[in-house]
Design a protein around this motif. Structure first.
Motif, PDB file in Angstrom:
ATOM      1  N   ARG A  44      48.182  -5.414-114.800  1.00 48.67           N
ATOM      2  CA  ARG A  44      47.649  -4.126-114.367  1.00 48.67           C
ATOM      3  C   ARG A  44      46.370  -4.339-113.566  1.00 48.67           C
ATOM      4  O   ARG A  44      45.506  -5.153-113.952  1.00 48.67           O
ATOM      5  CB  ARG A  44      47.372  -3.230-115.570  1.00 48.67           C
ATOM      6  CG  ARG A  44      46.930  -1.813-115.209  1.00 48.67           C
ATOM      7  CD  ARG A  44      46.679  -1.000-116.468  1.00 48.67           C
ATOM      8  NE  ARG A  44      47.916  -0.762-117.197  1.00 48.67           N
ATOM      9  CZ  ARG A  44      48.661   0.325-117.059  1.00 48.67           C
ATOM     10  NH1 ARG A  44      48.308   1.268-116.186  1.00 48.67           N
ATOM     11  NH2 ARG A  44      49.761   0.484-117.765  1.00 48.67           N
ATOM     12  N   GLN A  46      47.181   3.662-111.812  1.00 47.94           N
ATOM     13  CA  GLN A  46      46.712   2.279-111.866  1.00 47.94           C
ATOM     14  C   GLN A  46      47.913   1.343-111.672  1.00 47.94           C
ATOM     15  O   GLN A  46      48.802   1.290-112.525  1.00 47.94           O
ATOM     16  CB  GLN A  46      46.017   1.983-113.202  1.00 47.94           C
ATOM     17  CG  GLN A  46      44.844   2.907-113.510  1.00 47.94           C
ATOM     18  CD  GLN A  46      43.746   2.815-112.457  1.00 47.94           C
ATOM     19  OE1 GLN A  46      43.323   1.738-112.048  1.00 47.94           O
ATOM     20  NE2 GLN A  46      43.290   3.977-111.996  1.00 47.94           N
ATOM     21  N   ASP A  61      43.064  -6.237-115.118  1.00 43.72           N
ATOM     22  CA  ASP A  61      42.865  -5.657-116.441  1.00 43.72           C
ATOM     23  C   ASP A  61      43.232  -6.659-117.530  1.00 43.72           C
ATOM     24  O   ASP A  61      43.982  -7.621-117.278  1.00 43.72           O
ATOM     25  CB  ASP A  61      43.743  -4.401-116.568  1.00 43.72           C
ATOM     26  CG  ASP A  61      43.341  -3.527-117.735  1.00 43.72           C
ATOM     27  OD1 ASP A  61      42.345  -2.790-117.615  1.00 43.72           O
ATOM     28  OD2 ASP A  61      44.028  -3.580-118.769  1.00 43.72           O
ATOM     29  N   THR A 112      43.039  -2.281-111.987  1.00 45.48           N
ATOM     30  CA  THR A 112      42.309  -1.036-112.167  1.00 45.48           C
ATOM     31  C   THR A 112      41.376  -0.789-110.993  1.00 45.48           C
ATOM     32  O   THR A 112      40.759  -1.708-110.455  1.00 45.48           O
ATOM     33  CB  THR A 112      41.507  -1.051-113.479  1.00 45.48           C
ATOM     34  OG1 THR A 112      40.620  -2.176-113.488  1.00 45.48           O
ATOM     35  CG2 THR A 112      42.437  -1.159-114.673  1.00 45.48           C
ATOM     36  N   ILE A 118      50.682  -1.655-111.389  1.00 40.64           N
ATOM     37  CA  ILE A 118      51.089  -2.782-112.229  1.00 40.64           C
ATOM     38  C   ILE A 118      51.926  -3.720-111.368  1.00 40.64           C
ATOM     39  O   ILE A 118      52.950  -3.329-110.811  1.00 40.64           O
ATOM     40  CB  ILE A 118      51.920  -2.321-113.436  1.00 40.64           C
ATOM     41  CG1 ILE A 118      51.139  -1.308-114.278  1.00 40.64           C
ATOM     42  CG2 ILE A 118      52.322  -3.515-114.296  1.00 40.64           C
ATOM     43  CD1 ILE A 118      51.971  -0.657-115.368  1.00 40.64           C
TER      44      ILE A 118
END
Length: 312
Positions: A223, A253, A214, A225, A255
């Motif tokens: 992050r 999502q 991301d 996704t 991290i």
């Protein structure tokens, strides 16, 4: 001080978006709430220092994205550049990474935009001069610690970089040098105790889909996704967080927590990436697709020892 006008060095003629002095980071201080910091792609960083014959923990410059960062030499110096190809130019002549080069007085070195990878490491003879704070010169922006003036700030226009080495051992990268920016394949992940909190379908999705990096990514966390991962508890008792820990907040999502991460956290963690996988992820531009693969802690230790052995 490292920008003392009485000492010649390299002047920052134009600051890029994020050029930070980094070394191996701070250890043994997380109980004080102080994060690790240090070079995100620690493998490329170590090779940059190796090319000059520096100590492995010598302070170097981590250059993110390039962004027309412009450095001008006040005296002749041999430098080493390893990692991402940020379309570096030496007086408008292309400069390929992963080698030593000479910067003569009056010459300008410009880092433009990424061609391959995200972070390049520029090493100086003996390491850059900067205050040592809690055993490290690493710059951590969030904590306003380390860096050129111990204010945690990236380089700015007018800063002067100096170093404390004289002669250098100008080397060439050996064939055994495998750089993260050029390494394909999935990222290795060691499952943690909290993996049991995740539904079986989510564990399947963890390792059987392509995750996209991301644009919400920095030195604190990256992050990923994709199909959301679902866990039982929405939170846990806060506990210490290692490098590469993969937290899963309520949106599912994940991290990946990186060098400038917080020291404790309360989201469920599915596991942690290995240090080598973290270095590879640190070189991924937004939109890059990655896959994850599970390995055991024993396998992770063997891989890490093997990686450290290439410098012996």
């Amino acid at each position: 001080m490292s920008n003392n006008a009485n000492h010649q060095g390299v002047i920052v003629r134009q600051a890029g978006p994020l050029a930070l002095i980094q070394d191996t980071g701070r250890f043994g201080v997380s109980h004080l709430g102080v994060t690790q910091g240090g070079a995100a792609d620690w493998i490329s960083y170590r090779w940059a220092n190796w090319l000059l014959g520096n100590a492995p923990d010598s302070a170097a410059l981590e250059i993110v994205l390039g962004g027309n960062l412009t450095l001008e030499a006040e005296k002749e110096v041999t430098l080493a550049l390893v990692g991402a190809d940020l379309d570096a130019r030496l007086d408008d002549a292309p400069l390929a990474p992963n080698a030593c080069f000479q910067l003569r007085a009056g010459q300008r070195l410009v880092f433009r935009q990424p061609k391959t990878g995200l972070r390049a490491y520029l090493a100086f003879p003996g390491g850059l001069d900067a205050p040592e704070i809690l055993g490290s010169r690493a710059c951590t922006v969030r904590e306003q610690m380390g860096g050129l003036l111990d204010d945690g700030k990236p380089l700015k226009t007018g800063d002067r970089l100096t170093w404390h080495g004289a002669g250098v051992a100008s080397r060439a990268l050996p064939s055994k040098a495998v750089l993260p920016v050029n390494t394909p394949g999935p990222l290795s992940l060691v499952l943690g105790a909290q993996a049991s909190h995740f539904a079986g379908q989510s564990l399947f999705h963890t390792f059987n889909q392509r995750w996209s990096v991301d644009d919400r990514a920095d030195r604190m966390g990256i992050r990923l996704t994709g199909t959301p991962l679902l866990s039982g508890p929405s939170g846990i008792v806060s506990e210490g967080i290692p490098l590469g820990a993969i937290q899963v907040p309520p949106d599912g999502q994940p991290i990946v927590l990186m060098n400038d991460r917080q020291t404790i956290g309360g989201y469920p963690r599915i596991g942690a990436l290995t240090p080598s996988a973290c270095a590879r992820l640190a070189q991924c531009l937004p939109g890059t697709e990655v896959r994850l693969r599970p390995i055991t802690a024993t396998q992770a230790q063997m891989i890490h020892r093997r990686q450290l052995g290439v410098w012996d």
